[in-house]
Design an enzyme around this catalytic site. Structure first.
Site, PDB file in Angstrom:
ATOM      1  N   ALA A  66      -9.970  -1.664   0.692  1.00 40.11           N
ATOM      2  CA  ALA A  66     -10.587  -2.683  -0.168  1.00 40.11           C
ATOM      3  C   ALA A  66      -9.486  -3.400  -0.931  1.00 40.11           C
ATOM      4  O   ALA A  66      -8.411  -2.851  -1.159  1.00 40.11           O
ATOM      5  CB  ALA A  66     -11.550  -2.005  -1.138  1.00 40.11           C
ATOM      6  N   GLY A 111     -10.659   2.143   2.323  1.00 42.48           N
ATOM      7  CA  GLY A 111     -11.754   1.497   3.045  1.00 42.48           C
ATOM      8  C   GLY A 111     -11.390   1.194   4.501  1.00 42.48           C
ATOM      9  O   GLY A 111     -12.271   1.123   5.362  1.00 42.48           O
ATOM     10  N   GLU A 114     -12.263   4.233   6.259  1.00 43.10           N
ATOM     11  CA  GLU A 114     -13.721   4.411   6.229  1.00 43.10           C
ATOM     12  C   GLU A 114     -14.412   3.504   7.253  1.00 43.10           C
ATOM     13  O   GLU A 114     -15.352   3.916   7.934  1.00 43.10           O
ATOM     14  CB  GLU A 114     -14.241   4.133   4.808  1.00 43.10           C
ATOM     15  CG  GLU A 114     -13.781   5.218   3.835  1.00 43.10           C
ATOM     16  CD  GLU A 114     -14.057   4.877   2.388  1.00 43.10           C
ATOM     17  OE1 GLU A 114     -13.548   3.840   1.903  1.00 43.10           O
ATOM     18  OE2 GLU A 114     -14.786   5.631   1.732  1.00 43.10           O
ATOM     19  N   GLU A 134      -7.449   6.649  -2.203  1.00 47.29           N
ATOM     20  CA  GLU A 134      -8.012   6.108  -3.449  1.00 47.29           C
ATOM     21  C   GLU A 134      -7.620   6.898  -4.689  1.00 47.29           C
ATOM     22  O   GLU A 134      -7.419   6.352  -5.775  1.00 47.29           O
ATOM     23  CB  GLU A 134      -9.548   6.054  -3.362  1.00 47.29           C
ATOM     24  CG  GLU A 134     -10.100   5.057  -2.357  1.00 47.29           C
ATOM     25  CD  GLU A 134     -10.271   5.632  -0.959  1.00 47.29           C
ATOM     26  OE1 GLU A 134      -9.664   6.676  -0.649  1.00 47.29           O
ATOM     27  OE2 GLU A 134     -10.995   5.017  -0.167  1.00 47.29           O
TER      28      GLU A 134
HETATM   29  N1  CAA Z   1      -5.497  -4.754  -1.438  1.00 45.70           N
HETATM   30  C1  CAA Z   1      -4.864  -5.915  -1.701  1.00 45.70           C
HETATM   31  N2  CAA Z   1      -3.593  -6.180  -1.328  1.00 45.70           N
HETATM   32  C2  CAA Z   1      -2.945  -5.204  -0.685  1.00 45.70           C
HETATM   33  C3  CAA Z   1      -3.516  -3.965  -0.383  1.00 45.70           C
HETATM   34  C4  CAA Z   1      -4.867  -3.764  -0.776  1.00 45.70           C
HETATM   35  N3  CAA Z   1      -5.555  -2.645  -0.503  1.00 45.70           N
HETATM   36  N4  CAA Z   1      -2.617  -3.202   0.246  1.00 45.70           N
HETATM   37  C5  CAA Z   1      -1.502  -3.936   0.348  1.00 45.70           C
HETATM   38  N5  CAA Z   1      -1.684  -5.145  -0.215  1.00 45.70           N
HETATM   39  C6  CAA Z   1      -0.731  -6.245  -0.343  1.00 45.70           C
HETATM   40  C7  CAA Z   1       0.385  -5.900  -1.322  1.00 45.70           C
HETATM   41  O1  CAA Z   1      -0.028  -6.127  -2.634  1.00 45.70           O
HETATM   42  C8  CAA Z   1       1.456  -6.867  -0.858  1.00 45.70           C
HETATM   43  O2  CAA Z   1       1.155  -8.159  -1.322  1.00 45.70           O
HETATM   44  P1  CAA Z   1       2.272  -9.020  -2.144  1.00 45.70           P
HETATM   45  O3  CAA Z   1       3.365  -9.268  -1.127  1.00 45.70           O
HETATM   46  O4  CAA Z   1       1.539 -10.259  -2.547  1.00 45.70           O
HETATM   47  O5  CAA Z   1       2.727  -8.156  -3.263  1.00 45.70           O
HETATM   48  C9  CAA Z   1       1.271  -6.883   0.653  1.00 45.70           C
HETATM   49  O6  CAA Z   1      -0.056  -6.435   0.893  1.00 45.70           O
HETATM   50  C10 CAA Z   1       2.217  -5.958   1.383  1.00 45.70           C
HETATM   51  O7  CAA Z   1       2.079  -4.655   0.823  1.00 45.70           O
HETATM   52  P2  CAA Z   1       3.307  -3.813   0.246  1.00 45.70           P
HETATM   53  O8  CAA Z   1       4.379  -4.703  -0.281  1.00 45.70           O
HETATM   54  O9  CAA Z   1       2.759  -2.796  -0.709  1.00 45.70           O
HETATM   55  O10 CAA Z   1       3.819  -3.120   1.583  1.00 45.70           O
HETATM   56  P3  CAA Z   1       4.577  -1.745   1.719  1.00 45.70           P
HETATM   57  O11 CAA Z   1       5.042  -1.672   3.114  1.00 45.70           O
HETATM   58  O12 CAA Z   1       5.594  -1.576   0.636  1.00 45.70           O
HETATM   59  O13 CAA Z   1       3.446  -0.612   1.463  1.00 45.70           O
HETATM   60  C11 CAA Z   1       1.293   0.406   1.744  1.00 45.70           C
HETATM   61  C12 CAA Z   1       2.388  -0.501   2.351  1.00 45.70           C
HETATM   62  C13 CAA Z   1       1.829   1.843   1.611  1.00 45.70           C
HETATM   63  C14 CAA Z   1       0.109   0.382   2.685  1.00 45.70           C
HETATM   64  C15 CAA Z   1       0.906  -0.126   0.341  1.00 45.70           C
HETATM   65  O14 CAA Z   1       0.638  -1.515   0.434  1.00 45.70           O
HETATM   66  C16 CAA Z   1      -0.305   0.541  -0.257  1.00 45.70           C
HETATM   67  O15 CAA Z   1      -0.239   1.683  -0.697  1.00 45.70           O
HETATM   68  N6  CAA Z   1      -1.466  -0.175  -0.271  1.00 45.70           N
HETATM   69  C17 CAA Z   1      -2.677   0.336  -0.836  1.00 45.70           C
HETATM   70  C18 CAA Z   1      -3.408   1.223   0.136  1.00 45.70           C
HETATM   71  C19 CAA Z   1      -4.617   1.879  -0.491  1.00 45.70           C
HETATM   72  O16 CAA Z   1      -4.471   2.780  -1.319  1.00 45.70           O
HETATM   73  N7  CAA Z   1      -5.834   1.439  -0.113  1.00 45.70           N
HETATM   74  C20 CAA Z   1      -7.055   1.908  -0.686  1.00 45.70           C
HETATM   75  C21 CAA Z   1      -7.737   0.728  -1.340  1.00 45.70           C
HETATM   76  S1  CAA Z   1      -9.087   1.203  -2.358  1.00 45.70           S
HETATM   77  C22 CAA Z   1     -10.353   1.381  -1.319  1.00 45.70           C
HETATM   78  O17 CAA Z   1     -10.278   1.083  -0.150  1.00 45.70           O
HETATM   79  C23 CAA Z   1     -11.587   1.911  -1.984  1.00 45.70           C
HETATM   80  C24 CAA Z   1     -12.693   2.222  -1.060  1.00 45.70           C
HETATM   81  O18 CAA Z   1     -12.944   3.372  -0.695  1.00 45.70           O
HETATM   82  C25 CAA Z   1     -13.527   1.180  -0.574  1.00 45.70           C
END
Ligand code: CAA
Length: 260
Positions: A66, A111, A114, A134
């Site tokens: 998400a 998500g 999921e 999460e």
């Molecule tokens: N939402 C929005 N933007 C996201 C994102 C997300 N879930 N994941 C990554 N991005 C964006 C980053 O903010 C970044 O954008 P900017 O360049 O504008 O800053 C771009 O994508 C590239 O990401 P990173 O620079 O972070 O890339 P990385 O290679 O350093 O790291 C990663 C990759 C480990 C996947 C890291 O991006 C990360 O941990 N992302 C979050 C993953 C996560 O925890 N997802 C769960 C979301 S909550 C959810 O899904 C709830 C539910 O159950 C429904």
């Protein structure tokens, strides 16, 4: 059909939906979900579509889940709305009466995992990493992760993954039962294409009923599930596909199933 955030293509009986926000690691926003639901409606009603593939654009992610950026200042009501929205996508995939394959080309997190777990099959590249991450920012899975992951891997590993929020690599995820197959990144598209083609040649009526029975049966008692299977068996037995399958067997030729 016009789409801005996904790519929707149909070829040789397979509809492919590609999440197309690689700059945000294909994170799901409300608009992305609405576009996928529209594409799924088309795939559902087009009888030439036998199989659906869901994948992510770019080489880095299937989906990072998400949209975290949209969560700043999120109220309880907005969070509930977000949960409902993701759930509706997961249920649309799970209830689609055609096989759905998640082609996991990189991260499938939160998500993203999921949604992949709501597909019937998950085929991943060796570079993929999956997790219910999460908890790392104070949240829990909100699109069915606590339930579908537990059904796939059992309570022991499900709690370990959800409580620690750790990511596991593709081979570990395959051993845990989260993934069906793992392949090298350069072979992912072809492996998925071949598997989709194999499914596309199977009898649609049998696949439709088998999918419903496996999914429904997982959530009810054995007696009720067996009763449903009996009814389903009767329905499939009345199909043209069965007649064709039996004739082809007797005539020693390949069957051509029409889904009737
Ligand atoms: N939402 C929005 N933007 C996201 C994102 C997300 N879930 N994941 C990554 N991005 C964006 C980053 O903010 C970044 O954008 P900017 O360049 O504008 O800053 C771009 O994508 C590239 O990401 P990173 O620079 O972070 O890339 P990385 O290679 O350093 O790291 C990663 C990759 C480990 C996947 C890291 O991006 C990360 O941990 N992302 C979050 C993953 C996560 O925890 N997802 C769960 C979301 S909550 C959810 O899904 C709830 C539910 O159950 C429904």
């Amino acid at each position: 059909m016009e789409f801005k955030l996904i790519i929707y293509e149909k070829s040789d009986g397979v509809a492919t939906i590609t999440l197309n926000r690689p700059e945000a690691l294909n994170a799901f926003s409300k608009d992305v979900i609405e576009e996928i639901l529209r594409a799924l409606e088309d795939a559902k009603s087009d009888e030439n579509v036998r199989v659906v593939v869901l994948t992510g654009a770019g080489e880095k992610a299937f989906s990072a889940g998400a949209d975290i950026k949209g969560m700043v200042g999120m109220t309880a009501l907005k969070a509930r709305e977000l949960s409902l929205m993701g759930e509706s996508l997961c249920l649309a995939l799970e209830n689609l009466e055609k096989p759905v394959i998640a082609a996991i080309n990189g991260y499938a997190l939160g998500g993203g995992l999921e949604v992949a777990m709501s597909c019937d099959f998950r085929i991943a590249s060796e570079t993929a990493r999956v997790g219910q991450t999460e908890v790392n920012f104070g949240l829990i899975p909100g699109w069915g992760g606590t339930q579908r992951l537990t059904r796939l891997v059992g309570m022991t590993k499900s709690k370990e993954l959800i409580f620690t929020g750790k990511m596991v690599d593709a081979r570990t995820a395959e051993q845990l039962g989260i993934l069906n197959m793992v392949t090298s990144a350069d072979k992912l598209k072809e492996t998925v294409r071949q598997f989709a083609q194999e499914l596309a040649l199977k009898p649609p009526v049998a696949l439709k009923v088998a999918k419903a029975l496996v999914n429904k049966g997982a959530n009810i008692g054995l007696d009720s599930a067996l009763a449903l299977e009996r009814e389903g068996f009767g329905v499939v037995a009345s199909s043209e596909d069965l007649k064709e399958g039996v004739s082809a067997f007797i005539e020693k030729r390949k069957p051509v199933f029409k889904g009737k």
